[in-house]
Structures are given as C-alpha cells and as structure tokens.
Design an enzyme around this catalytic site. Structure first.
Site, PDB file in Angstrom:
ATOM      1  CD  GLU A  82      -2.658   1.132   2.502  1.00 42.78           C
ATOM      2  OE1 GLU A  82      -3.127  -0.057   2.782  1.00 42.78           O
ATOM      3  OE2 GLU A  82      -3.307   2.241   2.984  1.00 42.78           O
ATOM      4  CG  ASP A 291       0.860 -16.876  11.239  1.00 43.25           C
ATOM      5  OD1 ASP A 291       0.255 -16.193  10.701  1.00 43.25           O
ATOM      6  OD2 ASP A 291       0.388 -18.032  11.665  1.00 43.25           O
TER       7      ASP A 291
END
Ligand code: MEV
Length: 434
Positions: A82, A291
């Site tokens: 982004e 994760d």
C-alpha cells in the site's frame, strides 16, 4: 476434478493450468516462468514452504529510518504493497525522534494452548484425577521440552477448566508456555498433542473410569495471547507538538485525543483506526518472516476484550503533556520458522540488529503506533488524501504507460489537485495530442 495435481512437476502444473484456464495463452506461462526462472534459488526455497508452488510472488520491501526506540536508533524493514505506509512511518519516526523517541515495555511473554475434550463422568473425580496426573502430563513432554528449557522456555503451568456451562461435558486442559525467542507454535502444539495422548492413556488405565468417558476433541495453541504483550508510547510537552502542519499545538492535541476517543466509541471508526495500526504492524511482521494472520487475529480479538471493538491506541492530555500509547499482544519469533530460511527475512532481522523476540515485539508495536500517529495527524490537519495523491498518481501513470516527460508535466499539473483515473487519462491524452 483433477486428481494427483500435487504429484505433477512444476512444469506440468503450469502447463495444465495454462492450457485449461488461460486457453494456452503463452503470456500466462511466461509470466509465471519469469518470476521463478529469474530467481531459481529463491524458488527452490519457496517450493519447500508451501504446496503447489508455481512461481514467486514479489512484494515491495522498503525501510523506514530514524526510529529512536528506547534510545536506540533503528531502521525498520517493511513489506507492504500500500502506497504511503512506509512514507507515513518515516514521517512519524522523524517527528518523534526530535521529541525523545519511543519508549517500550514488555508486559509478558506467556502463550497458551488447550486440549479441548468431552468427559462424561463424575466431575469431582475428574478434578482429583487431573491433580494426580498433572506431573505425569508434564514429564511425558520432556522429550519435547528439553531443548526449549535450555533456551529458558518450557511449560509454565497446567490447569483443568470446567467448561460445562458452555457445552455439555466440555472441559479444557489449559496450558501456559514460554517459548524464548521462537514463536513456538510447533513446540506448543507438540506438547498439547502429547498431553492429550497421556490423558487418554492415564484415564483409560484408571479403574474409576472407562474409555467411553473421554472424547478428545482437539489439541491446539491459541493465537489469542493477551499475556504476551507490549506497550509502546511517546510523550512530549504540548507546546513541543508544533510542526509544519501543526500550528496550534493545543488544538492539535485536543483533536488528536478526540479522534482516539471516537475510535473507542464508534466501531465504524475503530476498525479503520486499527486497520491503519496493522499497516505498520503487518509490514514488519511480514518482513521478519512472522505469521501476520496470527498477529492480526490476536490484535482484533484484543481490541474487543471489553465486549466492544475499540481502538488499540490511547491518548492522554494531562497538564501540559501529551501522551499517546499502544498496548498490543503480539506473538512472534526471531528464531525458527522462516527466520533462517528466507534470505530477505534474514536480512531484515540483521538490519534490526538480530533482535530477541522481546525486542522485535517492541519494534512491531512502535511501527503500529507510528503508523496510527501519522494517520491521525493527517486526518485532523491536512486530510489523508494529500499524502496519498502522489503515490496514487504514480500508480495511475504506470498503468497508463506515461513516459518521463509526460510524468514531469502531470506531476506538476496535479500538485495540490485531486487525482482521479479519468482526469489523469484525459490530461495525458491532451499532452499526447499536443
Ligand atoms: C489506510 O490504509 C489507513 C487509514 O485509513 C487509517 C486511519 O484512517 O486511521 C489512513
């Protein structure tokens, strides 16, 4: 239905898909090959991470320098697609560098897991039985815990929980763990599976019970880790908030605090507010091979811990001081998993000075706080679009294939204007038509 897909070679898998889905379009095949043949060493590593790997999927790795964290100067690696996230981190880092930097504190590092089971028998006898076999349960894991103990981790506590109010005959063995510098998912799950085996053996050999009494449902770690938590904060005199976009520092502090309060009261704002925090959190979590789904799930459940989804950050104005902080449970590791396998993860960790898991928790929390600060600062002063427009324009220009000369003209034209795809397209057409 295609049986045996996973047994095909990479080439065969690509051919099958290109033939079936892309109607043998050679470009579809070339694209996949371009990203795996150009980086075959990395591809080999990726092939072992996941099944049916066809190619490499690249994301931008950027860095945000000038983070002063507990007096230490750091450049933070960020993997994010982004636009403006890295720029926002850089701005916040610089802003707070001049005002004493970020301070952090680890609140705890304990993680948990549960053996979920049904027991159809006498509750009191079950609790007596559990008290008797508790040590056996721990000893039965010694082959799993030996190495972890050497690194300062292991099983911290075990307890039997009565959950029969929630579901008939439902109990849990709740276990707490320390996992040193690893995230510890494999370690915790191995211990839990051993607990359930030992529980079954012990219960079946106890004459008070029969094997129909017990049904193990599952043994799994919890990604909700409220006791593995870090606080990151910044503080300065309200007068010191003055900046090129902040001309009235008291008004800024008040508006800032109100913006955070809104995210505590209103879920429509809270989700976006926390999403912005996760822009900063996830970028570092991904760059360091951790994760991000686990970190996301935990952060959002923690945001709802009071029964209502709320801001993960807090702001306070007292006397002439502005204080702003984040409280975030994060379960990550700096050893094991991808940390030594993925070359860029390894690089990112080295960039951070090979941090311990605790140090990385602090860095990630700071990155989340910095991102939220930059977002709120823009929102309550210039508006968010100003910062986004430059990247947005650049993405549109790439999409439209603008050359360097066209780019210079259009960047000048759109300075201080709202960028839209159609406007850029029309303006580019005008330039091209002379
Ligand atoms: C965009 O990815 C994130 C923001 O919407 C966060 C926020 O509004 O606080 C800018």
């Amino acid at each position: 239905m295609k049986n045996g897909f996973s047994k095909l070679t990479k080439e065969e898998k690509i051919n099958w898909l290109v033939d079936k889905v892309f109607l043998n379009n050679i470009e579809a095949k070339k694209l996949l090959e371009q990203y795996h043949l150009s980086n075959s060493d990395l591809q080999k590593i990726h092939d072992d991470f996941s099944e049916n790997t066809l190619s490499n999927f690249l994301l931008p790795l950027g860095v945000a320098p000038n983070f002063l964290i507990d007096g230490k100067d750091l450049t933070i690696p960020m993997v994010v697609e982004e636009s403006s996230v890295v720029a926002a981190a850089c701005n916040s880092a610089k802003f707070w560098y001049k005002r004493g930097g970020f301070k952090t504190k680890i609140i705890g590092t304990e993680k948990t897991g549960q053996v979920h089971f049904l027991f159809d028998g006498n509750k009191k006898e079950l609790f007596n039985f559990f008290a008797k076999i508790k040590t056996k349960l721990i000893i039965s894991c010694e082959h799993i815990t030996a190495n972890m103990k050497k690194r300062g981790g292991g099983i911290v506590s075990l307890e039997l929980l009565d959950k029969t109010m929630d579901i008939e005959n439902y109990y849990q063995i709740n276990a707490d763990f320390e996992t040193a510098d690893s995230m510890g998912a494999n370690f915790i799950n191995s211990c839990l599976e051993q607990f359930s085996k030992t529980l079954e053996i012990e219960l079946n050999s106890d004459p008070r019970f029969n094997h129909n009494n017990l049904e193990i449902i599952m043994s799994i770690l919890s990604n909700y880790t409220p006791d593995c938590k870090v606080i990151a904060e910044v503080e300065c005199k309200i007068d010191d908030l003055i900046d090129k976009d902040i001309t009235d520092s008291s008004l800024f502090a008040k508006k800032f605090k109100t913006a955070v309060e809104i995210a505590k009261k209103d879920v429509t704002r809270a989700v976006t507010h926390n999403k912005g925090i996760m822009n900063g959190v996830d970028s570092v979590v991904i760059a360091t091979g951790n994760d991000f789904r686990a970190v996301e799930a935990c952060a959002h459940s923690y945001a709802s811990k009071d029964g209502k989804y709320k801001s993960l950050t807090h702001a306070e104005i007292s006397k002439n001081k502005f204080k702003y902080w984040i409280e975030l449970p994060i379960s990550i590791g700096t050893v094991g998993g991808l940390t030594n396998l993925h070359p860029l993860v390894n690089w990112s960790l080295k960039l951070l000075g090979s941090p311990s898991a605790k140090d990385l928790m602090k860095i990630i929390a700071v990155s989340g706080l910095a991102q939220n600060f930059a977002a709120i600062k823009s929102l309550i002063t210039t508006g968010i679009q100003k910062g986004h427009m430059k990247m947005h324009l650049s993405n549109i220009l790439n999409l439209l294939g603008a050359d360097d000369n066209e780019r210079i003209q259009l960047v000048k034209f759109f300075d201080n204007k709202v960028v839209s795809h159609s406007l850029v397209k029309n303006k580019l057409k005008e330039i091209r038509n002379g």
